[in-house]
Design a protein around this motif. Structure first.
Motif, PDB file in Angstrom:
ATOM      1  N   UNK A  14       0.863  -1.184   0.000  1.00  0.00           N
ATOM      2  CA  UNK A  14       0.000   0.000   0.000  1.00  0.00           C
ATOM      3  C   UNK A  14       0.897   1.230   0.000  1.00  0.00           C
ATOM      4  N   UNK A  15       0.801   2.006  -1.051  1.00  0.00           N
ATOM      5  CA  UNK A  15       1.624   3.205  -1.199  1.00  0.00           C
ATOM      6  C   UNK A  15       0.781   4.439  -0.885  1.00  0.00           C
ATOM      7  N   UNK A  16       1.470   5.518  -0.623  1.00  0.00           N
ATOM      8  CA  UNK A  16       0.780   6.730  -0.148  1.00  0.00           C
ATOM      9  C   UNK A  16       1.338   7.956  -0.867  1.00  0.00           C
ATOM     10  N   UNK A  17       0.425   8.806  -1.295  1.00  0.00           N
ATOM     11  CA  UNK A  17       0.785  10.066  -1.947  1.00  0.00           C
ATOM     12  C   UNK A  17       0.144  11.204  -1.177  1.00  0.00           C
ATOM     13  N   UNK A  18       0.889  12.249  -0.891  1.00  0.00           N
ATOM     14  CA  UNK A  18       0.399  13.390  -0.118  1.00  0.00           C
ATOM     15  C   UNK A  18       0.155  14.564  -1.057  1.00  0.00           C
ATOM     16  N   UNK A  19      -0.999  15.193  -0.917  1.00  0.00           N
ATOM     17  CA  UNK A  19      -1.379  16.363  -1.727  1.00  0.00           C
ATOM     18  C   UNK A  19      -1.742  17.503  -0.776  1.00  0.00           C
ATOM     19  N   UNK A  20      -1.119  18.642  -0.990  1.00  0.00           N
ATOM     20  CA  UNK A  20      -1.382  19.808  -0.149  1.00  0.00           C
ATOM     21  C   UNK A  20      -0.465  19.926   1.041  1.00  0.00           C
ATOM     22  N   UNK A  79      -7.290  22.487   1.704  1.00  0.00           N
ATOM     23  CA  UNK A  79      -7.555  21.047   1.794  1.00  0.00           C
ATOM     24  C   UNK A  79      -6.240  20.295   1.717  1.00  0.00           C
ATOM     25  N   UNK A  80      -5.965  19.497   2.727  1.00  0.00           N
ATOM     26  CA  UNK A  80      -4.794  18.634   2.749  1.00  0.00           C
ATOM     27  C   UNK A  80      -5.285  17.193   2.858  1.00  0.00           C
ATOM     28  N   UNK A  81      -4.890  16.359   1.911  1.00  0.00           N
ATOM     29  CA  UNK A  81      -5.373  14.985   1.915  1.00  0.00           C
ATOM     30  C   UNK A  81      -4.305  14.055   1.353  1.00  0.00           C
ATOM     31  N   UNK A  82      -4.506  12.768   1.573  1.00  0.00           N
ATOM     32  CA  UNK A  82      -3.578  11.747   1.082  1.00  0.00           C
ATOM     33  C   UNK A  82      -4.363  10.672   0.346  1.00  0.00           C
ATOM     34  N   UNK A 132      -9.034   7.562   0.050  1.00  0.00           N
ATOM     35  CA  UNK A 132      -8.723   8.992  -0.003  1.00  0.00           C
ATOM     36  C   UNK A 132      -9.034   9.554   1.379  1.00  0.00           C
ATOM     37  N   UNK A 133      -8.036  10.056   2.067  1.00  0.00           N
ATOM     38  CA  UNK A 133      -8.188  10.485   3.456  1.00  0.00           C
ATOM     39  C   UNK A 133      -7.919  11.978   3.574  1.00  0.00           C
ATOM     40  N   UNK A 134      -8.925  12.723   4.067  1.00  0.00           N
ATOM     41  CA  UNK A 134      -8.735  14.158   4.324  1.00  0.00           C
ATOM     42  C   UNK A 134      -7.935  14.318   5.618  1.00  0.00           C
ATOM     43  N   UNK A 135      -6.788  14.966   5.529  1.00  0.00           N
ATOM     44  CA  UNK A 135      -5.958  15.190   6.717  1.00  0.00           C
ATOM     45  C   UNK A 135      -6.403  16.425   7.486  1.00  0.00           C
ATOM     46  N   UNK A 136      -6.628  17.511   6.766  1.00  0.00           N
ATOM     47  CA  UNK A 136      -7.014  18.758   7.418  1.00  0.00           C
ATOM     48  C   UNK A 136      -7.761  19.616   6.408  1.00  0.00           C
ATOM     49  N   UNK A 137      -8.919  20.113   6.828  1.00  0.00           N
ATOM     50  CA  UNK A 137      -9.724  21.002   5.979  1.00  0.00           C
ATOM     51  C   UNK A 137     -10.099  22.211   6.814  1.00  0.00           C
ATOM     52  N   UNK A 138      -9.695  23.371   6.400  1.00  0.00           N
ATOM     53  CA  UNK A 138      -9.991  24.582   7.156  1.00  0.00           C
ATOM     54  C   UNK A 138      -9.925  25.780   6.219  1.00  0.00           C
ATOM     55  N   UNK A 139     -10.509  26.884   6.624  1.00  0.00           N
ATOM     56  CA  UNK A 139     -10.408  28.100   5.797  1.00  0.00           C
ATOM     57  C   UNK A 139      -8.961  28.596   5.771  1.00  0.00           C
ATOM     58  N   UNK A 140      -8.633  29.460   4.847  1.00  0.00           N
ATOM     59  CA  UNK A 140      -7.278  30.033   4.843  1.00  0.00           C
ATOM     60  C   UNK A 140      -6.986  30.738   6.159  1.00  0.00           C
TER      61      UNK A 140
END
Length: 372
Positions: free
Chosen positions: A104-110, A143-146, A220-228
């Motif tokens: 299982x591989x993981x890619x980080x976006x954001x 939005x930060x997710x993996x 698809x896992x949301x790590x952190x979602x918040x306003x700017x």
């Protein structure tokens, strides 16, 4: 770089006797190889046989349990082998690649994870150019997710996409931006996170299947979602105001649920009482009318008898009532006497109506005042 030719010439003159001569070195290697060949039994044939055996043995390979063996013949895909020992024609005829298909591989976006010297995760570094997205109600959200994935088809994974991680990262970012573009920021920040993850996973898998990437997205896992960060305080104020609004609405609903049933019950009781009073009044009126009609009919048939009966009934009711002051006068005295006015009994005139004689009875009494 400029060479100092005089200095180099001086160094060669000074150390010329100590520098190795290339021609002499090659001559020494040839002598050593000839000596080795003379020492081996069988001469060069043995060397060729050994080299040939080593070349043939180079085709043996082992595929681990979490791998798949993909064999290429002259650079083109030939066949796939499963876990265990196998053999392929040695290089350059065939080559083999063993990608890990169950890993299982993981890619980080954001964001990017920052690790310490011991490999522990210290903190995340933001990547704003990837994380800042526009929602459907024209708000900016960070939005930060993996993305976690496995190799579903090793052949497509190896030969149909050049940079799997970069391709997956770009596709995941595009899928998330499309999903965010259809959602509202309130839903994204609160109860809509699960739907965002599910929609993004489905859309990303659809895109990767179109690419024939051989990648299977597992999560698809949301790590952190918040306003700017620049508007976080304003969003907190808005959220607090909405919570106050919801609290006040709930309190008002609770008060209404307590008051309205009571008011409805009281209104129903009043309506029932009014209906009962109306029914009672109507029945009493009908009874009175029927009674009067019957009395009138009896009176028309026998007027004297009826008048006498009414007089007697009235006198019975008057004499039977102890609360009524009674004065009995003879017919002669009644015709000569001044009408009597009981001034001392006036306050008692306000006595209950039920105890006072009816006007009809009084009139009858007045009409029959001379009679015993």
């Amino acid at each position: 770089m400029n060479w100092d030719w005089d200095k180099l010439t001086e160094q060669k003159r000074r150390y010329g006797s100590q520098m190795p001569d290339p021609g002499r070195v090659g001559e020494d290697l040839g002598k050593k190889f000839s000596a080795l060949r003379e020492r081996l039994p069988g001469g060069p044939k043995i060397v060729i046989i050994v080299v040939a055996l080593l070349w043939i043995a180079s085709g043996i390979y082992i595929v681990e349990p979490d791998e798949a063996g993909v064999v290429q013949r002259f650079g083109a895909y030939a066949y796939t082998t499963g876990p265990g020992p196998h053999y392929h024609l040695p290089f350059p005829v065939e080559t083999v690649k063993t990608p890990k298909v169950s890993q299982v591989r993981r890619v980080e976006i954001g964001f990017r994870s920052v690790y310490g010297r011991q490999g522990e995760s210290l903190q995340n570094r933001r990547v704003p150019e990837e994380s800042l997205m526009l929602t459907g109600d024209e708000n900016i959200v960070d939005v930060q997710f993996s993305v976690q994935y496995q190799v579903g088809n090793p052949v497509d994974y190896l030969f149909k996409i050049a940079q799997p991680d970069e391709t997956l990262k770009s596709a995941a970012e595009a899928a998330m931006r499309e999903v965010m573009g259809k959602a509202k920021i309130d839903s994204v920040l609160t109860s809509g996170k699960l739907k965002v993850q599910t929609d993004t996973k489905d859309l990303l898998q659809y895109m990767l299947d179109l690419y024939d990437s051989g990648i299977e997205v597992t999560a698809v896992q949301l790590q952190d979602v918040h306003p700017p960060h620049e508007v976080v305080d304003a969003f907190k104020d808005v959220a607090s105001a909405r919570e106050d609004k919801s609290r006040l609405i709930n309190e008002a609903d609770a008060y209404a649920n307590d008051i309205l049933p009571k008011a409805r019950g009281r209104a129903a009781a009043i309506l029932n009482e009014a209906a009962a009073y109306r029914e009672q009044t109507i029945r009493e009126a009908k009874g009175g009318a029927d009674r009067f009609a019957a009395l009138l009919a009896a009176y028309e048939k026998a007027r004297d008898v009826t008048r006498e009966r009414l007089y007697i009934e009235t006198m019975e009711s008057v004499f039977a009532n102890p609360g009524v002051e009674k004065i009995i006068l003879g017919s002669d005295a009644a015709g000569k006497a001044v009408p009597y006015l009981p001034l001392g009994a006036l306050p008692q005139a306000a006595a209950p109506a039920s105890t006072a004689p009816t006007p009809k009875a009084a009139a009858a009494a007045a009409g029959k005042g001379g009679r015993p």
